[in-house]
Design an enzyme around this catalytic site. Structure first.
Site, PDB file in Angstrom:
ATOM      1  N   SER A 147       0.822  -1.212   0.000  1.00  0.00           N
ATOM      2  CA  SER A 147       0.000   0.000   0.000  1.00  0.00           C
ATOM      3  C   SER A 147       0.858   1.265   0.000  1.00  0.00           C
ATOM      4  O   SER A 147       1.993   1.270   0.471  1.00  0.00           O
ATOM      5  CB  SER A 147      -0.916   0.016   1.219  1.00  0.00           C
ATOM      6  OG  SER A 147      -1.793  -1.082   1.196  1.00  0.00           O
TER       7      SER A 147
HETATM    8  N1  SAH Z   1      -1.193  -4.781   4.106  1.00  0.00           N
HETATM    9  C1  SAH Z   1      -0.425  -4.772   2.868  1.00  0.00           C
HETATM   10  C2  SAH Z   1      -1.293  -4.622   1.643  1.00  0.00           C
HETATM   11  C3  SAH Z   1      -1.768  -5.935   1.230  1.00  0.00           C
HETATM   12  S1  SAH Z   1      -2.642  -5.997  -0.305  1.00  0.00           S
HETATM   13  C4  SAH Z   1       0.644  -3.696   2.921  1.00  0.00           C
HETATM   14  O1  SAH Z   1       1.055  -3.324   3.986  1.00  0.00           O
HETATM   15  O2  SAH Z   1       1.122  -3.269   1.882  1.00  0.00           O
HETATM   16  C5  SAH Z   1      -4.032  -6.930   0.281  1.00  0.00           C
HETATM   17  C6  SAH Z   1      -3.760  -8.356   0.643  1.00  0.00           C
HETATM   18  O3  SAH Z   1      -4.999  -8.918   1.057  1.00  0.00           O
HETATM   19  C7  SAH Z   1      -3.255  -9.233  -0.483  1.00  0.00           C
HETATM   20  O4  SAH Z   1      -2.037  -9.808  -0.137  1.00  0.00           O
HETATM   21  C8  SAH Z   1      -4.354 -10.287  -0.647  1.00  0.00           C
HETATM   22  O5  SAH Z   1      -3.852 -11.570  -0.975  1.00  0.00           O
HETATM   23  C9  SAH Z   1      -4.978 -10.287   0.737  1.00  0.00           C
HETATM   24  N2  SAH Z   1      -6.336 -10.818   0.818  1.00  0.00           N
HETATM   25  C10 SAH Z   1      -7.366 -10.640  -0.050  1.00  0.00           C
HETATM   26  N3  SAH Z   1      -8.456 -11.291   0.406  1.00  0.00           N
HETATM   27  C11 SAH Z   1      -8.113 -11.888   1.573  1.00  0.00           C
HETATM   28  C12 SAH Z   1      -8.813 -12.725   2.498  1.00  0.00           C
HETATM   29  N4  SAH Z   1     -10.091 -13.091   2.340  1.00  0.00           N
HETATM   30  N5  SAH Z   1      -8.129 -13.163   3.600  1.00  0.00           N
HETATM   31  C13 SAH Z   1      -6.836 -12.815   3.804  1.00  0.00           C
HETATM   32  N6  SAH Z   1      -6.127 -12.040   2.937  1.00  0.00           N
HETATM   33  C14 SAH Z   1      -6.760 -11.586   1.844  1.00  0.00           C
END
Ligand code: SAH
Length: 235
Positions: free
Chosen positions: A73
């Site tokens: 992010s």
């Molecule tokens: N927190 C991260 C951003 C992650 S992007 C940062 O610091 O940059 C969002 C993430 O959510 C992805 O890795 C995706 O695989 C995960 N995701 C999507 N749906 C999900 C679910 N139902 N359970 C757990 N993770 C999920």
């Protein structure tokens, strides 16, 4: 300017200066006011959460691609969501969407303990290893469907979603402690609203904070689960 050649590979001191600039220009110059959050963003080594070939862009003012078609992010969004969450050293936090683990590390700097769930095993394993190597020990990462929460460890003082579901999954509402705070991007795939919800007994007063764009939350109560079964795709 770092151009990737051997003589200009940045060292720890350079990274610290790059983080300082990120904090000043992207966070404090906007509306991030919490000194605890600004300090955490200064301390967490964002450069350690991107692949070697992406380091030059690690501090740019946007999200960047990581493995499994997911993203790290934008620094501002991480800081803003962390500030909205009002994390304290007593907080037990649940994060859905570990990704590379950057937001997890920022939370772990401020909270008592962070439980984080990631859907993709490859990302979960890499984040677990990375966070351990960097010395974040107040973190547990599980691979699974975060829309179902982490019932064994509930209730949580704080819950943060870093992928966007159509609506806040009901299991997460149940697992939020009374008086707790949940921050999430919710709404249609192309255009979500960042919301902050508090639990007051069995009511959940909600503020709408800003428009955001996150990767979709998948799983039973995410896109492809509840959304595919019901009418939520019609928003
Ligand atoms: N927190 C991260 C951003 C992650 S992007 C940062 O610091 O940059 C969002 C993430 O959510 C992805 O890795 C995706 O695989 C995960 N995701 C999507 N749906 C999900 C679910 N139902 N359970 C757990 N993770 C999920």
């Amino acid at each position: 300017m770092f151009d990737g050649s051997a003589s200009t590979v940045p060292d720890a001191h350079d990274f610290e200066a790059m983080r300082r600039r990120m904090v000043d220009e992207q966070l404090a110059a906007r509306d991030v006011r919490s000194t605890a959050v600004l300090d955490a963003m200064q301390r967490v080594p964002r450069e350690a959460f991107v692949s070697a070939d992406a380091i030059a862009g690690a501090f740019s003012d946007n999200a960047m691609p990581i493995d499994c078609d997911q993203t790290i992010s934008q620094p501002y969004i991480v800081a803003k969501m962390t500030e909205l969450l009002e994390v304290s050293p007593q907080s037990r936090v649940l994060e859905i969407g570990t990704g590379c683990g950057y937001q997890t590390a920022v939370l772990a700097t401020l909270a008592q303990f962070v439980y984080s769930i990631e859907f993709h095993a490859r990302l979960a394993d890499a984040a677990r290893e990375r966070l351990r190597r960097l010395g974040y020990f107040n973190v547990a990462i599980r691979c699974g469907d975060g829309t179902l929460g982490w019932p064994d460890q509930a209730p949580f003082d704080r819950i943060i979603l870093t992928a966007g579901p159509p609506e806040v999954p009901p299991a997460l509402l149940d697992q939020l402690a009374d008086g707790g705070i949940l921050v999430a991007p919710v709404g249609p795939l192309e255009d979500q609203t960042l919301i902050r919800m508090r639990r007051v007994g069995n009511s959940y007063p909600t503020e709408q904070v800003m428009s955001v764009r996150f990767v979709p939350m998948v799983g039973a109560e995410g896109w492809g689960g509840a959304a595919a079964r019901g009418g939520s795709l019609e928003h």
